[in-house]
Write an enzyme that holds these catalytic residues in place. Structure first.
Site, PDB file in Angstrom:
ATOM      1  N   ARG A  21      42.525  29.308  -8.888  1.00  0.00           N
ATOM      2  CA  ARG A  21      42.773  27.935  -9.310  1.00  0.00           C
ATOM      3  C   ARG A  21      44.256  27.620  -9.209  1.00  0.00           C
ATOM      4  NH1 ARG A  21      41.234  25.687 -13.992  1.00  0.00           N
ATOM      5  NH2 ARG A  21      39.257  26.737 -13.875  1.00  0.00           N
ATOM      6  N   LYS A  75      41.794  20.906 -19.891  1.00  0.00           N
ATOM      7  CA  LYS A  75      41.211  19.675 -20.411  1.00  0.00           C
ATOM      8  C   LYS A  75      41.527  19.507 -21.891  1.00  0.00           C
ATOM      9  CE  LYS A  75      37.316  18.774 -17.509  1.00  0.00           C
ATOM     10  NZ  LYS A  75      35.939  19.161 -17.217  1.00  0.00           N
ATOM     11  N   GLU A  78      32.154  18.263 -13.958  1.00  0.00           N
ATOM     12  CA  GLU A  78      31.403  17.876 -15.133  1.00  0.00           C
ATOM     13  C   GLU A  78      31.991  16.537 -15.567  1.00  0.00           C
ATOM     14  OE1 GLU A  78      30.564  20.215 -19.135  1.00  0.00           O
ATOM     15  OE2 GLU A  78      31.441  21.491 -17.598  1.00  0.00           O
TER      16      GLU A  78
HETATM   17  P1  ATP Z   1      35.792  22.692 -17.856  1.00  0.00           P
HETATM   18  O1  ATP Z   1      36.579  23.630 -18.663  1.00  0.00           O
HETATM   19  O2  ATP Z   1      35.350  21.481 -18.605  1.00  0.00           O
HETATM   20  O3  ATP Z   1      34.702  23.321 -17.029  1.00  0.00           O
HETATM   21  P2  ATP Z   1      37.091  22.285 -15.331  1.00  0.00           P
HETATM   22  O4  ATP Z   1      38.533  22.048 -15.138  1.00  0.00           O
HETATM   23  O5  ATP Z   1      36.470  23.500 -14.764  1.00  0.00           O
HETATM   24  O6  ATP Z   1      36.876  22.140 -16.857  1.00  0.00           O
HETATM   25  P3  ATP Z   1      35.099  20.802 -13.912  1.00  0.00           P
HETATM   26  O7  ATP Z   1      34.754  19.377 -14.034  1.00  0.00           O
HETATM   27  O8  ATP Z   1      34.057  21.788 -14.212  1.00  0.00           O
HETATM   28  O9  ATP Z   1      36.356  21.008 -14.834  1.00  0.00           O
HETATM   29  O10 ATP Z   1      35.768  21.095 -12.504  1.00  0.00           O
HETATM   30  C1  ATP Z   1      35.237  20.664 -11.275  1.00  0.00           C
HETATM   31  C2  ATP Z   1      35.706  21.563 -10.182  1.00  0.00           C
HETATM   32  O11 ATP Z   1      37.124  21.570 -10.115  1.00  0.00           O
HETATM   33  C3  ATP Z   1      35.264  22.983 -10.405  1.00  0.00           C
HETATM   34  O12 ATP Z   1      34.540  23.385  -9.264  1.00  0.00           O
HETATM   35  C4  ATP Z   1      36.519  23.779 -10.543  1.00  0.00           C
HETATM   36  O13 ATP Z   1      36.412  24.956  -9.806  1.00  0.00           O
HETATM   37  C5  ATP Z   1      37.606  22.888  -9.949  1.00  0.00           C
HETATM   38  N1  ATP Z   1      38.859  23.057 -10.673  1.00  0.00           N
HETATM   39  C6  ATP Z   1      39.103  22.802 -11.971  1.00  0.00           C
HETATM   40  N2  ATP Z   1      40.375  23.120 -12.285  1.00  0.00           N
HETATM   41  C7  ATP Z   1      40.969  23.589 -11.171  1.00  0.00           C
HETATM   42  C8  ATP Z   1      42.278  24.095 -10.827  1.00  0.00           C
HETATM   43  N3  ATP Z   1      43.247  24.192 -11.746  1.00  0.00           N
HETATM   44  N4  ATP Z   1      42.503  24.480  -9.556  1.00  0.00           N
HETATM   45  C9  ATP Z   1      41.540  24.385  -8.634  1.00  0.00           C
HETATM   46  N5  ATP Z   1      40.298  23.940  -8.874  1.00  0.00           N
HETATM   47  C10 ATP Z   1      39.997  23.535 -10.116  1.00  0.00           C
HETATM   48 MG    MG Z   2      34.145  23.835 -15.078  1.00  0.00          MG
END
Ligand code: ATP
Ligand code: MG
Length: 588
Positions: free
Chosen positions: A295, A305, A60
Site C-alpha cells: 500500500r 480512515k 467499501e
Molecule cells: P478499510 O479499513 O475501511 O477497509 P481501506 O482503506 O482498505 O479501509 P477500502 O474502501 O476497503 O478502504 O479500499 C478500497 C481499495 O483501496 C482496496 O482494494 C485497498 O486495497 C485500496 N487501498 C486502500 N488504501 C490504500 C493505500 N494506502 N495504498 C494503496 N491502496 C489502498
Molecule cells: Mg479495506
C-alpha cells in the site's frame, strides 16, 4: 529518492510481468462473459470474454477516497486500459449499517475525475456486492452439502480460545461433525431469523491445526439483524468479508484480483473457497487469482480512515474536502490534478515491499503537470505601494506579458502600468543584506514586462513598517522596445498596477503535519499537526484573474500554482488556494 526532474519513465510494476505471462500462456483465453456478473451457468451461455483481463477497484462505501486509493485506482484501471481489459467499479457493501449513498456518489465521482471509467465492451461495469447475497447464500449451502461448512454454536470466547495460537494448533469445535442435514436445517433457521444475533455462525470446515490461522475454520456467515441500504431487512445473516470477496471476484469474472499486502495470508482461503465452489459446479475455471502489492505510505499525511474521520470530526480541518486533507476531494480542491496523480502512480511503481514515499515526489508530479498546463498570471501576495514619482498621474500604458513562457502560441496579454503599483513587501529592503539585488535606495531593478526603475526612498508607519516605496523610471527601458536592455540590472520583480488590480482572498496552504511520520514513536499524531498549515491573506491580483472560474488553475509568477476554489469562489470574486509552491521549501 531525489526530486530530480527525471524523464517520465514507467517505474517497475511486477504485476505487468504476471499479466504478460498469463496472456502469453492463454490462461484466461477460455473465459466466457454473459454480459453481467453471474455463476458458471450464466457465464457459460455468454460469448468468449472480449476483455483480455478483468480487474476491479472494490471500495467499501464507508468513507471518502484518499491518495492511497488513487494508487489502487490508477493501478487497476491503468492495467485494464493497457491490456485491453476492463476494470470494474465494485462497491463492497456487504457490511450492513456503515454504508451511505453519499460515499457511493463521491467515490464514483473521484474515479471519473482521475480519468477512468468502468465501461467496457458495451457493459457498464458498476456493481454492488450486496446484489450477490443470494448467490453467496446458495454457495454457503453448497459448501454445507459437500461437507465443507458447519454451523458452530460455540461462544465467541470459546471460539477464540479454541483457535489456538501461532505456535499451538487449534481445537475442533464440538459442533464440527454435525450431519449435512442438521447443518442445512440450522443454517436455514439462521437465515429465517430463528436464532439470536451472535448465537451461531457458519464456518468453513478446513483444518484447525493449519499453520495459517486463517484456515482454521474461518467464519463465513454471521447473524446480524441490521438494515442494509440495498437489501433492506431481507437478510439477518451477512457473509464475512473474506468469504464474500473471492465470490464477488469470481461472479464478475475477475482475472487479476489486486489487493494490499495485509491480505496475503488470506490468499489460501481465497483459493480454497473458489476451488470448492468450482468443484460444486457453481463457478467455472479459470478462477480469479489474488495478487498483493504494498500500500502507499506517504510522508507528512495520514491515510487511515479512522484518523481522517477524527481530523474532520474534531474540526482540525474544515471538512472532508479541506484542501489540506489527503482525501481526493481535498486534493482536487487544493488544485492537485488527475494527470499529476497518474504521473505519481506511474513514477512510484508497484512493489511487494512496504516503503515510504516522500511527499515531495507527489508535489513534484503536480508541479510538472501544472508547469505545462497553467497559464501565468501576476499576483502580489503581501502588497506594499511602489510610487513612480516621475510617471504622470492619471496615465496608464499597456505592457505585454506572455501567458506561458514555453508556449509562445498561447500569446500575450495586456497588463496595464501606471504611477502607483503594488509590489511584494519582500522585494524592498531599506538596508539591504549582502547579495540582495532587489529594491533598495540607490538600486535599479526591472519591473518585469515594464521599465527599469531607480529606487529612491520609502515611507513608514508609526510602527516602522514600510508602507510606500518611491522610485523613478527610466523611459527608454521598456521591455520589448529596442535598446530596452541597455541598462543592466540584477533584480527583476513583479507588480500590478494599483488602480487596475483586484483584491482577493488567497489561502496559502502548507502541509497539514509538520513531521514526516505523524504520530511515530510515542507521539500522538495530533501533536504533529502543523500550526501554520493555512494562512489566509488578501492579495492584489492582475485584473484578468477576477474572471477566473472555479477550479481554474494558474501559475502566479514567482510564487507557485494556485487554483480558484471550487466551493467558495463566486462570479467576479474568486478565492484562490495555493496548490504548491514553485520550489520545495521543506527539503532539508
Ligand atoms: P478499510 O479499513 O475501511 O477497509 P481501506 O482503506 O482498505 O479501509 P477500502 O474502501 O476497503 O478502504 O479500499 C478500497 C481499495 O483501496 C482496496 O482494494 C485497498 O486495497 C485500496 N487501498 C486502500 N488504501 C490504500 C493505500 N494506502 N495504498 C494503496 N491502496 C489502498
Ligand atoms: Mg479495506
Amino acid at each position: 529518492m531525489s526530486s530530480d526532474k527525471a524523464p517520465i519513465a514507467s517505474a517497475t510494476n511486477f504485476l505487468r510481468g504476471i499479466i504478460d505471462r498469463d496472456l502469453a500462456q492463454g490462461v484466461y483465453a477460455s473465459r466466457r462473459w454473459g454480459g453481467s456478473p453471474g455463476d458458471a451457468a450464466h457465464q457459460a451461455q455468454g460469448q468468449p470474454d472480449p476483455a483480455k483481463i478483468r480487474t476491479r477497484f472494490p471500495p467499501e462505501p464507508n468513507g471518502y477516497l484518499h491518495i492511497g486509493h488513487a494508487k489502487s485506482i490508477c493501478l487497476n484501471f491503468g492495467l485494464a486500459r493497457d491490456y485491453n481489459g476492463v476494470c470494474h467499479l465494485r462497491f463492497d457493501d456487504t457490511n450492513p449499517e456503515k454504508e451511505e449513498q453519499e460515499y457511493v456518489d463521491s467515490i464514483s465521482e473521484m474515479v471519473s475525475w482521475l480519468g477512468f471509467n468502468w465501461q467496457g465492451f458495451g457493459d457498464n461495469n458498476l456493481y454492488y456486492a450486496s446484489n450477490y447475497f443470494d448467490f453467496m447464500y446458495r454457495a454457503a449451502e453448497a459448501l454445507i452439502e459437500s461437507g465443507f461448512a458447519y454451523v458452530d454454536q460455540q461462544t465467541a470466547d470459546e471460539m477464540r480460545t479454541n483457535r489456538g495460537t501461532l505456535t499451538e494448533p487449534g481445537k475442533n469445535s464440538p459442533w464440527r461433525d454435525r450431519s449435512v442435514e442438521e447443518n442445512l436445517k440450522l443454517f436455514r433457521e439462521m437465515r429465517d431469523g430463528k436464532h439470536a444475533d451472535g448465537s451461531m455462525v457458519l464456518r468453513a470446515k478446513i483444518d484447525m491445526a493449519s499453520p495459517n490461522i486463517n484456515l482454521r475454520d474461518p467464519a463465513i456467515y454471521r447473524i446480524k439483524r441490521a438494515h442494509h441500504h440495498n437489501t433492506g431487512d431481507k437478510w439477518c445473516i451477512y457473509p464475512m468479508y473474506t468469504y464474500a470477496h473471492p465470490l464477488e471476484d469470481a461472479l464478475e469474472q475477475i482475472t487479476h484480483s489486486i489487493c494490499t499486502l495485509e491480505f496475503e495470508d488470506q490468499r489460501p482461503f481465497y483459493d480454497w473457497v473458489l476451488e470448492k465452489l468450482a468443484a460444486a459446479g457453481l463457478l467455472a475455471h479459470p478462477l480469479p487469482k489474488q495478487y498483493e502489492f504494498a500500500r502507499l505510505n506517504l510522508t507528512y499525511v495520514v491515510l487511515s480512515k479512522r484518523r481522517l474521520i477524527e481530523l474532520v470530526e474534531q474540526k482540525h480541518v474544515s471538512g472532508w474536502d479541506d484542501p489540506r486533507l489527503p482525501t481526493l476531494a481535498g486534493a482536487r480542491r487544493r488544485g492537485y490534478t488527475p494527470e499529476g496523480f497518474r504521473l505519481f502512480a506511474e513514477r512510484i511503481g508497484v512493489s511487494k515491499a512496504d516503503s515510504w514515499i516522500e511527499y515531495t515526489i507527489l508535489e513534484d508530479c503536480m508541479r510538472e503537470v501544472l508547469n505545462e498546463s497553467a497559464p501565468r498570471r501576476i499576483a502580489v501576495l503581501d502588497p506594499i505601494k511602489l510610487v513612480i514619482d516621475n510617471y504622470p498621474e492619471n496615465q496608464a500604458e499597456d505592457c505585454h506579458a506572455p501567458n506561458h513562457p514555453q508556449h509562445v502560441e498561447l500569446g500575450k496579454r495586456v497588463v496595464p502600468l501606471s504611477r502607483e503599483l503594488w509590489i511584494e513587501r519582500e522585494d524592498f529592503m531599506e538596508d539591504p543584506s549582502k547579495g540582495y539585488f532587489r529594491l533598495f535606495p540607490g538600486n535599479q531593478v526591472r519591473l518585469r514586462y515594464g521599465y527599469v526603475v531607480l529606487c529612491k526612498s520609502c515611507e513608514k508607519d508609526a510602527a516602522g513598517n514600510v508602507t510606500v516605496v518611491h522610485c523613478d523610471y527610466l523611459p527608454d527601458t521598456k521591455s520589448g522596445t529596442p535598446g530596452a536592455d541597455a541598462v543592466k540590472v540584477k533584480g527583476n520583480i513583479h507588480w500590478v498596477s494599483a488602480p487596475h488590480a483586484a483584491a482577493a482572498e488567497v489561502r496559502l496552504y502548507d502541509r497539514l503535519f509538520k513531521e514526516a511520520h505523524p504520530g511515530a514513536g510515542d507521539r500522538n499524531y495530533l501533536d504533529d499537526l502543523n500550526p501554520d498549515s493555512v494562512k489566509v491573506i488578501t492579495a492584489q491580483l492582475e485584473m484578468s484573474l477576477k474572471d477566473a472560474k472555479p477550479a481554474e488553475a494558474f501559475q502566479f509568477e514567482r510564487h507557485g500554482y494556485f487554483v480558484a476554489d471550487r466551493k467558495d469562489s463566486v462570479a467576479g470574486k474568486p478565492v484562490f488556494n495555493r496548490t504548491v509552491t514553485l520550489r520545495d521549501a521543506w527539503q532539508k
